[in-house]
Design an enzyme around this catalytic site. Structure first.
Site, PDB file in Angstrom:
ATOM      1  N   SER A 146       0.810  -1.168   0.014  1.00 50.25           N
ATOM      2  CA  SER A 146      -0.026  -0.099  -0.311  1.00 50.25           C
ATOM      3  C   SER A 146       0.752   1.310  -0.022  1.00 50.25           C
ATOM      4  CB  SER A 146      -1.026  -0.030   1.331  1.00 50.25           C
ATOM      5  OG  SER A 146      -0.065   0.086   2.406  1.00 50.25           O
ATOM      6  N   ASP A 313      -1.543  -6.098   2.281  1.00 51.09           N
ATOM      7  CA  ASP A 313      -2.179  -4.563   2.209  1.00 51.09           C
ATOM      8  C   ASP A 313      -3.021  -4.533   0.835  1.00 51.09           C
ATOM      9  OD1 ASP A 313      -1.180  -4.067   4.635  1.00 51.09           O
ATOM     10  OD2 ASP A 313      -0.103  -2.207   3.864  1.00 51.09           O
ATOM     11  N   HIS A 445       6.500 -13.089  39.308  1.00 53.36           N
ATOM     12  CA  HIS A 445       6.476 -11.808  39.949  1.00 53.36           C
ATOM     13  C   HIS A 445       8.020 -10.910  40.266  1.00 53.36           C
ATOM     14  CE1 HIS A 445       5.007  -8.746  42.988  1.00 53.36           C
ATOM     15  NE2 HIS A 445       5.823  -9.038  43.841  1.00 53.36           N
TER      16      HIS A 445
END
Length: 467
Positions: A146, A313, A445
């Site tokens: 594109s 695209d 964590h």
């Protein structure tokens, strides 16, 4: 005349991936690229260079505004835009050379020139020196991508009135950059120059930025970018753009129909991209286009001419590099007689501002419009120990699940490293995980990913543990 099993026209993320997969599957493969370097828009003037500048500008912003909070005291930093642009070019060069290496490794023949159909099986390559060569190909994959969309009443001089391509090569930091379009490209490049010291004003026709994404993401990103100093004029339609020397004037109408005028030294037109089919000679091959100028394909990305396919695209769907790559792989495997598939609902979308924005699946608005009964879990990034430690406390993760089955239907996030975190949601949804499944999985964590577990737990109705 050279003969190939498969010829790919275009060497962007869809084209070069398609060529590699074809070669891996045993096909004699060629790729045609009109420019002297491979990689298409993404590698040369899109995804890769914009991320290089986003990273450089983010480092500068942190040095100017955030280092002191971490006990790092430096003299006032200065932005060397020329060096940033040079580094960006170095990254692009390394990446495109990597694509050339992959072509050589997989014994793919590369033609430099414009490829155009002479018939459904013959393609003429017009080289830069004007010479031509015609090749014969059993199958062809169109991957021409594109180009930036221009509004018909705007003259792009590519000096002061520019597209994303020119925004990656500026010689100076704009004093006032006016961005027409509040989508991904406009916000990312607007962020680059805002961090470097430009005043940035965004003019958006719709009533929200990133309008195709979940409304909660749009609202939060608007708030965060305003806090960073970016200005937004929503529900505002541009009427004209005029240049007078080094000044550019944008005239628009706001939602009340009243005229508003913006003046700056640069205007970035970022209103989307359009499929590029110029010079392909599709009429000679008998390939049909749709009403929007895209190559028309079926569910297998096959055109109305059975041996010609199209990807990326230039066909319907989201204009995303990774979507094009998946399509390139799928077409190669289809030609080989395999049965691959793509779940387009699970192609993630990302906005590389800071904080980053990422999403996969359906939005809350879409699901409500479809009448689907849903439940929603949210968790703010500021409630995470990892976010407080890094200082990246803006944003949240939103998990949408089916009210009856608990299956995750959409995940929408804004926060530090959201572009990477979204992969967890894609994997979960590919395996049709429930919110409870994610809530019961151990997450390290302290990490940003803990927000995904907490949001999923909130969606189950058990409430998050840390908020």
């Amino acid at each position: 005349m050279s003969q190939f099993d498969v010829t790919v026209i275009g060497s962007g993320p869809g084209g070069y991936v398609a060529a590699i997969r074809c070669a891996q599957l045993g096909f004699k493969t060629a790729i045609i690229e009109k420019y002297s370097v491979l990689g298409g828009t993404c590698l040369n003037v899109g995804c890769i260079p914009s991320k290089a500048l986003l990273d450089s500008s983010e480092h500068f912003h942190n040095a100017a505004h955030n280092f002191a909070d971490h006990g790092i005291i430096i003299n006032e930093p200065k932005a060397d835009l020329a060096r940033m642009i040079a580094r960006k070019s170095e990254v692009v060069d390394q990446t495109t050379k990597g694509i050339q290496f992959l072509m050589d490794k997989n014994k793919i023949t590369v033609f430099e020139g414009v490829g155009s159909f002479e018939s459904a099986t013959q393609i003429k390559v017009t080289k830069n020196d004007g010479s031509t060569e015609t090749i014969d190909s059993k199958y062809t994959i169109i991957a021409t991508g594109s180009k930036p969309t221009a509004l018909p009443f705007i003259t792009l001089d590519k000096e002061r009135i520019i597209t994303s391509t020119e925004a990656l090569e500026l010689k100076e930091i704009p004093k006032h950059l006016i961005v027409i379009g509040g989508g991904v490209i406009g916000l990312e490049l607007g962020s680059v120059y805002k961090r470097l010291g430009s005043e940035v004003t965004v003019v958006e026709f719709m009533d929200k930025i990133i309008p195709t994404m979940d409304g909660a993401l749009s609202k939060e990103l608007n708030k965060v970018l305003r806090k960073q100093g970016m200005k937004f004029n929503l529900s505002t339609g541009v009427q004209s753009v005029e240049r007078n020397g080094d000044t550019v004037k944008v005239t628009a109408k706001d939602k009340k129909g009243e005229e508003v005028v913006f003046e700056g030294d640069y205007v970035l037109v970022a209103v989307g991209r359009s499929p590029y089919t110029k010079g392909l000679g599709l009429e000679k091959a008998g390939v049909d286009l749709d009403e929007r100028g895209r190559v028309k394909t079926n569910e297998h990305l096959q055109t109305n001419v059975s041996n010609i396919y199209a990807i990326g695209d230039v066909v319907a769907g989201a204009m995303l590099a990774h979507k094009a790559s998946e399509e390139g792989t799928m077409v190669a495997e289809l030609i080989a007689g395999q049965k691959p598939h793509i779940n387009y609902n699970l192609i993630p979308g990302v906005v590389y501002t800071w904080p980053e924005v990422a999403a996969v699946g359906k939005t809350e608005e879409q699901l409500k419009a479809e009448g689907v009964a849903i439940k929603i879990g949210n968790f703010p990034m500021r409630a995470l120990g990892r976010s407080r430690a890094s200082g990246d406390v803006d944003g949240f993760i939103k998990v949408i699940a089916d009210e009856k089955t608990d299956e995750i239907l959409g995940v929408h996030m804004i926060g530090a490293r959201a572009a990477d975190l979204i992969a967890e949601a894609v994997v979960a949804m590919e395996y049709r995980a429930s919110a409870e499944d994610i809530s019961r999985m151990s997450h390290a964590h302290p990490t940003y990913a803990e927000a995904m577990k907490e949001a999923a737990l909130d969606a189950t109705g058990k409430r998050a543990l840390h908020f």
